[in-house]
Write a protein that holds these residues in place. Structure first.
Motif, PDB file in Angstrom:
ATOM      1  N   ASN A   1     -61.407 -45.915  96.720  1.00  0.00           N
ATOM      2  CA  ASN A   1     -61.659 -47.174  95.987  1.00  0.00           C
ATOM      3  C   ASN A   1     -63.109 -47.268  95.536  1.00  0.00           C
ATOM      4  OD1 ASN A   1     -59.394 -49.663  96.236  1.00  0.00           O
ATOM      5  ND2 ASN A   1     -59.032 -47.886  97.531  1.00  0.00           N
TER       6      ASN A   1
ATOM      7  N   THR B   1     -54.817 -48.595  94.993  1.00  0.00           N
ATOM      8  CA  THR B   1     -54.392 -47.376  95.680  1.00  0.00           C
ATOM      9  C   THR B   1     -53.295 -47.753  96.657  1.00  0.00           C
ATOM     10  OG1 THR B   1     -56.068 -47.707  97.390  1.00  0.00           O
ATOM     11  CG2 THR B   1     -56.670 -46.275  95.537  1.00  0.00           C
TER      12      THR B   1
ATOM     13  N   ARG C   1     -57.687 -36.073  93.079  1.00  0.00           N
ATOM     14  CA  ARG C   1     -58.587 -37.229  92.975  1.00  0.00           C
ATOM     15  C   ARG C   1     -59.625 -37.030  91.868  1.00  0.00           C
ATOM     16  NH1 ARG C   1     -59.250 -39.889  98.969  1.00  0.00           N
ATOM     17  NH2 ARG C   1     -57.060 -39.774  99.513  1.00  0.00           N
TER      18      ARG C   1
ATOM     19  N   PRO D   1     -57.187 -51.680  97.529  1.00  0.00           N
ATOM     20  CA  PRO D   1     -55.964 -51.024  97.995  1.00  0.00           C
ATOM     21  C   PRO D   1     -54.807 -52.009  98.068  1.00  0.00           C
ATOM     22  CG  PRO D   1     -57.414 -51.490  99.851  1.00  0.00           C
ATOM     23  CD  PRO D   1     -58.152 -51.924  98.615  1.00  0.00           C
ATOM     24  N   ASN D   2     -53.602 -51.454  98.102  1.00  0.00           N
ATOM     25  CA  ASN D   2     -52.397 -52.256  98.318  1.00  0.00           C
ATOM     26  C   ASN D   2     -52.270 -52.516  99.820  1.00  0.00           C
ATOM     27  OD1 ASN D   2     -49.753 -53.035  98.865  1.00  0.00           O
ATOM     28  ND2 ASN D   2     -48.849 -51.672  97.337  1.00  0.00           N
TER      29      ASN D   2
END
Ligand code: FMN
Length: 194
Positions: free
Chosen positions: A16, A127, A176, A77-78
């Motif tokens: 992140n 993410t 990434r 993030p999730n």
């Protein structure tokens, strides 16, 4: 242009953070100004303690930057299909009436919401560890609904883009790097050189 970047992840070595730095570097390189907020680093207080019509002193700056920005980028993030609490608190406390939206009179005494944000673009980067197929079929991707429909369309921004990077736990360095390189190009198209 002025671009607001909001980051909500506790670890400074997280992907992140890499996403946020990539956005910041590309936007700055293209000659624009960035308002950058790492909410954990700033120890942003997410708790809405009272409901009155005045802004708390500690959020004045966040509100004026939100209103002043030509682009908004949110990165987190999730967590349980939702933003981390610190980001949710930023949303609760900063997206205020007369800052982000208002209501205007409509037919039959109905009030119609009217977005006030002047930003032309909102970009949300998330993410997660769930595959795209499971996220859409089983969980119905609540983050898409929250940010696209509930927040940004409501506040007047129709040019909305969200990218969900997954599956994070299975992604290697090469993957990434590709994601960051694609992001650099995308950000450059939204905020091109002046
Ligand atoms: C409290 C918590 C809740 C989480 N909930 C979800 C979830 O609902 N769905 C999911 O795919 N991943 C979930 N995760 C995994 C994170 O999304 C994942 O660790 C993160 O996106 C990885 O990004 P990073 O490499 O930048 O840390 C959760 C993680 C935590 C700590």
């Amino acid at each position: 242009m002025n671009v607001l970047i909001i980051l909500g992840h506790p670890n400074s070595d997280s992907f992140n953070h890499a996403l946020a730095e990539t956005c910041r570097a590309q936007i700055t390189q293209n000659g624009h100004s960035v308002f950058f907020h790492d909410l954990y680093k700033e120890a942003f207080n997410p708790v809405q303690n009272s409901l009155n019509n005045s802004k708390d002193d500690d959020i004045e700056q966040y509100c004026s930057e939100l209103a002043y920005s030509d682009g908004i980028i949110i990165i987190h993030p999730n967590w349980w299909g939702q933003p981390p609490a610190i980001v949710k608190g930023w949303l609760d406390r900063v997206f205020l009436p007369d800052v982000a939206y208002t209501f205007i009179d409509g037919a039959n005494d109905n009030l119609i919401p009217k977005g006030l944000l002047k930003a032309h673009t909102a970009l949300v980067l998330n993410t997660s560890n769930t595959s795209e197929e499971i996220e859409e079929k089983i969980y119905k991707d609540p983050l898409e609904t929250i940010w696209k429909n509930r927040v940004f369309h409501f506040c007047g921004i129709s040019n909305f883009k969200r990218i969900n990077y997954s599956v994070m736990k299975d992604s290697n360095i090469e993957q990434r790097k590709v994601w960051l390189s694609e992001l650099r190009k995308l950000v450059g198209t939204y905020f091109p050189k002046e």
